[in-house]
Design a protein around this motif. Structure first.
Motif, PDB file in Angstrom:
ATOM      1  N   GLY A  92       0.832  -1.186   0.000  1.00  0.00           N
ATOM      2  CA  GLY A  92       0.000   0.000   0.000  1.00  0.00           C
ATOM      3  C   GLY A  92       0.871   1.242   0.000  1.00  0.00           C
ATOM      4  N   ILE A  93       0.514   2.210  -0.819  1.00  0.00           N
ATOM      5  CA  ILE A  93       1.268   3.458  -0.908  1.00  0.00           C
ATOM      6  C   ILE A  93       0.321   4.601  -0.573  1.00  0.00           C
ATOM      7  CG2 ILE A  93       2.613   4.989  -2.397  1.00  0.00           C
ATOM      8  CD1 ILE A  93       3.125   2.472  -4.176  1.00  0.00           C
ATOM      9  N   GLY A  94       0.744   5.457   0.344  1.00  0.00           N
ATOM     10  CA  GLY A  94      -0.100   6.577   0.715  1.00  0.00           C
ATOM     11  C   GLY A  94       0.702   7.688   1.352  1.00  0.00           C
ATOM     12  N   VAL A 119      -2.964   5.495   5.775  1.00  0.00           N
ATOM     13  CA  VAL A 119      -3.493   5.367   4.414  1.00  0.00           C
ATOM     14  C   VAL A 119      -2.805   4.201   3.703  1.00  0.00           C
ATOM     15  CG1 VAL A 119      -3.717   6.479   2.151  1.00  0.00           C
ATOM     16  CG2 VAL A 119      -4.151   7.791   4.239  1.00  0.00           C
ATOM     17  N   ALA A 120      -1.493   4.087   3.866  1.00  0.00           N
ATOM     18  CA  ALA A 120      -0.760   2.980   3.242  1.00  0.00           C
ATOM     19  C   ALA A 120      -1.222   1.632   3.798  1.00  0.00           C
ATOM     20  CB  ALA A 120       0.739   3.164   3.444  1.00  0.00           C
ATOM     21  N   ALA A 121      -1.454   1.553   5.115  1.00  0.00           N
ATOM     22  CA  ALA A 121      -1.927   0.306   5.729  1.00  0.00           C
ATOM     23  C   ALA A 121      -3.305  -0.060   5.201  1.00  0.00           C
ATOM     24  CB  ALA A 121      -1.961   0.445   7.247  1.00  0.00           C
ATOM     25  N   THR A 122      -4.184   0.924   5.101  1.00  0.00           N
ATOM     26  CA  THR A 122      -5.524   0.676   4.578  1.00  0.00           C
ATOM     27  C   THR A 122      -5.440   0.232   3.126  1.00  0.00           C
ATOM     28  OG1 THR A 122      -6.468   2.273   6.111  1.00  0.00           O
ATOM     29  CG2 THR A 122      -7.808   1.686   4.214  1.00  0.00           C
ATOM     30  N   ALA A 123      -4.584   0.876   2.339  1.00  0.00           N
ATOM     31  CA  ALA A 123      -4.419   0.499   0.928  1.00  0.00           C
ATOM     32  C   ALA A 123      -3.902  -0.930   0.796  1.00  0.00           C
ATOM     33  CB  ALA A 123      -3.489   1.477   0.220  1.00  0.00           C
ATOM     34  N   SER A 124      -2.915  -1.317   1.617  1.00  0.00           N
ATOM     35  CA  SER A 124      -2.392  -2.684   1.516  1.00  0.00           C
ATOM     36  C   SER A 124      -3.470  -3.697   1.858  1.00  0.00           C
ATOM     37  CB  SER A 124      -1.157  -2.875   2.398  1.00  0.00           C
ATOM     38  OG  SER A 124      -1.497  -2.920   3.762  1.00  0.00           O
ATOM     39  N   GLY A 125      -4.360  -3.342   2.760  1.00  0.00           N
ATOM     40  CA  GLY A 125      -5.464  -4.235   3.101  1.00  0.00           C
ATOM     41  C   GLY A 125      -6.505  -4.354   2.013  1.00  0.00           C
ATOM     42  N   ILE A 168      -0.095  -4.061  -5.723  1.00  0.00           N
ATOM     43  CA  ILE A 168       0.239  -2.709  -5.294  1.00  0.00           C
ATOM     44  C   ILE A 168      -0.996  -1.841  -5.444  1.00  0.00           C
ATOM     45  CG2 ILE A 168       1.677  -0.683  -5.775  1.00  0.00           C
ATOM     46  CD1 ILE A 168       3.681  -2.702  -7.119  1.00  0.00           C
ATOM     47  N   LEU A 169      -1.295  -1.082  -4.406  1.00  0.00           N
ATOM     48  CA  LEU A 169      -2.360  -0.088  -4.484  1.00  0.00           C
ATOM     49  C   LEU A 169      -1.804   1.234  -3.997  1.00  0.00           C
ATOM     50  CD1 LEU A 169      -5.255   0.775  -5.045  1.00  0.00           C
ATOM     51  CD2 LEU A 169      -5.853   0.012  -2.746  1.00  0.00           C
ATOM     52  N   SER A 170      -1.794   2.211  -4.888  1.00  0.00           N
ATOM     53  CA  SER A 170      -1.292   3.537  -4.564  1.00  0.00           C
ATOM     54  C   SER A 170      -2.456   4.519  -4.487  1.00  0.00           C
ATOM     55  CB  SER A 170      -0.307   4.000  -5.644  1.00  0.00           C
ATOM     56  OG  SER A 170       0.149   5.301  -5.381  1.00  0.00           O
ATOM     57  N   VAL A 171      -2.497   5.262  -3.396  1.00  0.00           N
ATOM     58  CA  VAL A 171      -3.526   6.285  -3.212  1.00  0.00           C
ATOM     59  C   VAL A 171      -2.821   7.639  -3.294  1.00  0.00           C
ATOM     60  CG1 VAL A 171      -5.327   7.177  -1.709  1.00  0.00           C
ATOM     61  CG2 VAL A 171      -4.823   4.719  -1.725  1.00  0.00           C
ATOM     62  N   SER A 172      -3.152   8.405  -4.311  1.00  0.00           N
ATOM     63  CA  SER A 172      -2.483   9.689  -4.517  1.00  0.00           C
ATOM     64  C   SER A 172      -2.930  10.704  -3.477  1.00  0.00           C
ATOM     65  CB  SER A 172      -2.769  10.221  -5.922  1.00  0.00           C
ATOM     66  OG  SER A 172      -4.107  10.662  -6.003  1.00  0.00           O
ATOM     67  N   PRO A 173      -2.092  11.698  -3.206  1.00  0.00           N
ATOM     68  CA  PRO A 173      -2.479  12.739  -2.252  1.00  0.00           C
ATOM     69  C   PRO A 173      -3.773  13.458  -2.656  1.00  0.00           C
ATOM     70  CG  PRO A 173      -0.146  12.909  -2.756  1.00  0.00           C
ATOM     71  CD  PRO A 173      -0.725  11.884  -3.699  1.00  0.00           C
ATOM     72  N   GLU A 174      -3.972  13.622  -3.949  1.00  0.00           N
ATOM     73  CA  GLU A 174      -5.147  14.344  -4.440  1.00  0.00           C
ATOM     74  C   GLU A 174      -6.441  13.558  -4.250  1.00  0.00           C
ATOM     75  OE1 GLU A 174      -1.450  15.409  -6.020  1.00  0.00           O
ATOM     76  OE2 GLU A 174      -2.477  13.589  -6.631  1.00  0.00           O
TER      77      GLU A 174
END
Length: 117
Positions: free
Chosen positions: A54-56, A61-67, A75-81
């Motif tokens: 997870g990328i955040g 946010v990164a932990a939530t994305a990895s889940g 890989i799940l990346s959540v952009s700042p925007e």
């Protein structure tokens, strides 16, 4: 394995790691997703273990994305925007802390490498 990516690596037992990417992005000349791909490839090649990455903008946010990564790895990346909008679409149960049930070892797969921009 992660110490070659960033000098800021924190192991989070039982099966997660937090990696700060601010300096690594400029050093390696690739974005966070590119670095995550390298980390994932190294893990499979050296350990035989696929990762959910997870990328955040923060470790939560990164932990939530990895889940939210489906399958044994990815890989799940959540952009700042889009962070606020993305988090708003998730049920409360999906919002995790490192003490929650989504980051760790699941079925022999490390579920969390948390890459923070």
């Amino acid at each position: 394995m992660l110490d070659g990516i960033s000098p800021v690596v924190q192991a989070i037992p039982p099966g997660a790691a937090l990696v700060e990417l601010r300096g690594a992005v400029g050093y390696f000349g690739m974005d966070a997703c590119g670095i995550a791909g390298v980390v994932r490839l190294r893990s499979v090649a050296l350990l035989g273990v696929d990762l959910r990455i997870g990328i955040g903008t923060s470790w939560t946010v990164a932990a939530t994305a990895s889940g939210q990564v489906t399958g044994p790895g990815g890989i799940l990346s959540v952009s700042p925007e889009t962070t606020e909008e993305w988090l708003a679409t998730l049920p409360v149960e999906a919002l995790v802390t490192l003490g929650g049930g989504l980051v760790g070892v699941r079925g022999g797969v490390w579920t969390g490498v948390l890459l923070v921009r």
